[in-house]
Design a protein around this motif. Sequence first.
Motif, PDB file in Angstrom:
ATOM      1  N   ILE A 194       0.840  -1.198   0.000  1.00 53.49           N
ATOM      2  CA  ILE A 194       0.000   0.000   0.000  1.00 53.49           C
ATOM      3  C   ILE A 194       0.874   1.246   0.000  1.00 53.49           C
ATOM      4  N   THR A 195       0.519   2.193  -0.873  1.00 53.09           N
ATOM      5  CA  THR A 195       1.224   3.472  -0.973  1.00 53.09           C
ATOM      6  C   THR A 195       0.370   4.534  -0.320  1.00 53.09           C
ATOM      7  N   VAL A 196       0.866   5.121   0.780  1.00 54.03           N
ATOM      8  CA  VAL A 196       0.096   6.140   1.480  1.00 54.03           C
ATOM      9  C   VAL A 196       0.339   7.509   0.859  1.00 54.03           C
ATOM     10  N   TYR A 230       3.611  -4.572   3.797  1.00 51.84           N
ATOM     11  CA  TYR A 230       4.486  -3.669   3.052  1.00 51.84           C
ATOM     12  C   TYR A 230       3.775  -2.356   2.748  1.00 51.84           C
ATOM     13  N   TRP A 231       4.440  -1.251   3.103  1.00 49.16           N
ATOM     14  CA  TRP A 231       3.877   0.083   2.930  1.00 49.16           C
ATOM     15  C   TRP A 231       4.913   0.989   2.283  1.00 49.16           C
ATOM     16  N   GLU A 232       4.440   1.941   1.482  1.00 50.16           N
ATOM     17  CA  GLU A 232       5.295   2.949   0.854  1.00 50.16           C
ATOM     18  C   GLU A 232       4.809   4.337   1.266  1.00 50.16           C
ATOM     19  N   VAL A 233       5.736   5.259   1.408  1.00 50.39           N
ATOM     20  CA  VAL A 233       5.366   6.657   1.675  1.00 50.39           C
ATOM     21  C   VAL A 233       5.538   7.434   0.375  1.00 50.39           C
ATOM     22  N   ILE A 289       8.164  -0.297   6.040  1.00 48.77           N
ATOM     23  CA  ILE A 289       7.842   0.957   5.361  1.00 48.77           C
ATOM     24  C   ILE A 289       8.999   1.354   4.457  1.00 48.77           C
ATOM     25  N   GLY A 290       8.694   1.586   3.175  1.00 49.04           N
ATOM     26  CA  GLY A 290       9.715   1.881   2.190  1.00 49.04           C
ATOM     27  C   GLY A 290       9.777   3.345   1.822  1.00 49.04           C
ATOM     28  N   ALA A 291      10.991   3.804   1.478  1.00 50.72           N
ATOM     29  CA  ALA A 291      11.235   5.173   1.037  1.00 50.72           C
ATOM     30  C   ALA A 291      11.551   5.183  -0.455  1.00 50.72           C
ATOM     31  N   VAL A 292      11.139   6.238  -1.136  1.00 54.50           N
ATOM     32  CA  VAL A 292      11.238   6.353  -2.590  1.00 54.50           C
ATOM     33  C   VAL A 292      12.603   6.893  -3.004  1.00 54.50           C
ATOM     34  N   LEU A 293      13.323   6.141  -3.848  1.00 56.30           N
ATOM     35  CA  LEU A 293      14.575   6.610  -4.435  1.00 56.30           C
ATOM     36  C   LEU A 293      14.377   6.893  -5.915  1.00 56.30           C
ATOM     37  N   TYR A 294      15.245   7.769  -6.460  1.00 54.15           N
ATOM     38  CA  TYR A 294      15.282   7.940  -7.910  1.00 54.15           C
ATOM     39  C   TYR A 294      16.209   6.879  -8.479  1.00 54.15           C
ATOM     40  N   ASP A 295      15.994   6.523  -9.777  1.00 50.59           N
ATOM     41  CA  ASP A 295      16.587   5.287 -10.288  1.00 50.59           C
ATOM     42  C   ASP A 295      17.810   5.436 -11.178  1.00 50.59           C
ATOM     43  N   SER A 296      18.346   6.653 -11.371  1.00 44.65           N
ATOM     44  CA  SER A 296      19.506   6.758 -12.263  1.00 44.65           C
ATOM     45  C   SER A 296      20.365   7.953 -11.891  1.00 44.65           C
ATOM     46  N   PRO A 297      21.605   7.994 -12.376  1.00 39.48           N
ATOM     47  CA  PRO A 297      22.526   9.081 -12.041  1.00 39.48           C
ATOM     48  C   PRO A 297      22.056  10.431 -12.577  1.00 39.48           C
ATOM     49  N   ALA A 317      17.560  10.500   5.977  1.00 41.33           N
ATOM     50  CA  ALA A 317      16.688   9.416   6.450  1.00 41.33           C
ATOM     51  C   ALA A 317      17.461   8.412   7.282  1.00 41.33           C
ATOM     52  N   ALA A 318      18.796   8.382   7.073  1.00 38.61           N
ATOM     53  CA  ALA A 318      19.677   7.447   7.788  1.00 38.61           C
ATOM     54  C   ALA A 318      19.144   6.029   7.597  1.00 38.61           C
ATOM     55  N   ASN A 319      18.942   5.306   8.682  1.00 36.18           N
ATOM     56  CA  ASN A 319      18.489   3.914   8.557  1.00 36.18           C
ATOM     57  C   ASN A 319      17.024   3.740   8.930  1.00 36.18           C
ATOM     58  N   THR A 320      16.259   4.848   8.853  1.00 33.04           N
ATOM     59  CA  THR A 320      14.836   4.759   9.177  1.00 33.04           C
ATOM     60  C   THR A 320      14.053   3.901   8.190  1.00 33.04           C
ATOM     61  N   PRO A 321      14.257   4.025   6.866  1.00 27.05           N
ATOM     62  CA  PRO A 321      13.478   3.176   5.939  1.00 27.05           C
ATOM     63  C   PRO A 321      13.783   1.695   6.154  1.00 27.05           C
ATOM     64  N   ASP A 322      12.743   0.886   6.042  1.00 27.57           N
ATOM     65  CA  ASP A 322      12.936  -0.567   6.103  1.00 27.57           C
ATOM     66  C   ASP A 322      13.390  -1.123   4.757  1.00 27.57           C
ATOM     67  N   TYR A 323      13.031  -0.422   3.685  1.00 27.57           N
ATOM     68  CA  TYR A 323      13.460  -0.843   2.358  1.00 27.57           C
ATOM     69  C   TYR A 323      13.426   0.360   1.426  1.00 27.57           C
ATOM     70  N   TYR A 324      14.047   0.176   0.250  1.00 27.74           N
ATOM     71  CA  TYR A 324      14.128   1.237  -0.747  1.00 27.74           C
ATOM     72  C   TYR A 324      13.270   0.873  -1.956  1.00 27.74           C
ATOM     73  N   ILE A 325      12.612   1.878  -2.506  1.00 28.34           N
ATOM     74  CA  ILE A 325      11.669   1.695  -3.609  1.00 28.34           C
ATOM     75  C   ILE A 325      12.231   2.346  -4.858  1.00 28.34           C
TER      76      ILE A 325
END
Length: 576
Positions: A194-196, A230-233, A289-297, A317-325
């Motif tokens: 789910i994406t909140v 699994y959740w996304e912000v 809970i996952g955090a959104v990353l951009y996908d290229s340089p 964010a340091a190590n707060t995200p449980d996973y990267y999106i």
Amino acid sequence: MNNFRFLIIVGFLSFFAACQNPDKEVITPTPVTPPETIKPAVDPPVANSIGFFLLDWQPKTFTAPAYQDAAAPATAVHTITIDASAVITKVSRSIAGDNANLWMTQILTEPALMTHLNNLQPHLIRFPGGSISDVFFWNAPKNTPPADAPNQLTNADGSKTSMPYWYGKNSENWTLSLDNYYQVLQQTNSQGIITVNYGYARYGTAANPVAAAAHLAADWVRYDNGRTKYWEVGNESFGDWEAGYRIDPSLNKDGQPEYATGELYAQHFKIFADSMQQAARKLGKTIYIGAVLYDSPVQSWQTNTVKTWNTGLLPKAANTPDYYIVHNYYTPFNQQTNADNILTSAPTETKRLMDFVKQSVQTAGVSEKPVALTEWNIFAVGLKQQASYINGMHGVMVLGEALKNKYGMTSRWDLANGWNNGDDHGLFNIGDEPDGVAKWNPRPAFYYLYYFKKFLGDRLVAATMATNPGIETYAATFTSGELGVTLVNKTNTTQTVELKINNLRVGNRFYWYTLTGGTDNGEFSRKVMVNGSGPTGVAGGPANYATLKANSALTQNSIKVTLPTRSVVNVAVDKN
């Protein structure tokens, strides 16, 4: 009496008999072949990039399909060596998920669609779908947004959009309500991701819009009550197409900048994660809970937000995200990409993306976390590429390469979309495809993914070739003892291969399905043929795909298969 002692006695008696009667023929006993030595498979440590996505791993049992005897090639040009003891990774059950969306009906009301979903077994379905997530109010009836949601949102160019919101309690037949989404998960034996709504933390007009948005997300966690892990912000929160990318500062009450940044998102992410995790803990539930990353340089065309997104987000964010999106659409945006380049992009881009995420994390000095590819497809347009069998071949390779590169999960965009003259990401026809194509008719990609998953075991193992003739191989063993192998011939040349299988007790028979395109629409056929059987209409595949007989041959003359031009062949090998 063991074999060795028996042979000594027989040999002595034969020699003695010959000495007593030199005219009698000496019979030399047949030597006993020692049993094949099988090296046991050992599971490797779980990769950090997979992590908790393997917690629900389950062993798989292969069920041999109904089959018809078929001739395998007598010889093969190429040899693929498979080592069943060399485990690359266990196979995450979330490796081949899908995206639902809010404009594809209530789903439960569509029996044909539900039948296909149950056959496909996506295991994971993302909701509410893409950019809608950042204007979605999960607990609101139609046309009743929160009082602090402005009547207009600011677009990237400064123009305004009036009342762009979507609602979780909308029960109209064209949309998908939240409660029906949960029912779809239950009836297809799937779990959710789910994406909140992160955009609300930016455009909300409350005194503390971040707290209001985080509280809304935590309330959803409470309502969910452990059904979803699994959740996304937010969705692609770096994008200038996303609600919240640009806001009207005159309406904002907590001093936020006009444009989103990675550092600001990280600051807000921590608030969301804290509220949502507290809600889960009080329920005795575990969520990730996952955090959104951009996908290229960094590239010249990117906005400043994109250029600085990861470098601003990760340290903050340091190590707060449980996973990267991450999201990836593989081919250049809005270009008429040809088949060769589409097929080439699957292995190269999947590896590049994982390498980029790992490098970004390392540079930021934070911990490596699981990686989730929560949207993927191709951007190729103009020739009906997205609705073609080539996209099905591409999809198989994305999943195989995601396994090789140790992604935790993937979810394909999307189950249904819109025809748009063939520039349609949908796995199914939503009802607007021309030429008399039935509503919910599966696109070719559906069949490729269906057979790939049917023959996908629970442990990916090593498969190597001495040459590189344009064939991709994905091999996985079943805990029940069989082996599944998917072979992708990306070339315009028919190829023959032999499978040499080490450290597996091979049984008497192997089975295969051969998937090829049709002859319509140039190199982007809208059809797929499975063992020569195709659709009755102008698009899709065989209606009897779930009961279609496999081809089969005995293994006594080795395991050889023919790979037609631009084909996928799914092979399963019996155990002894």
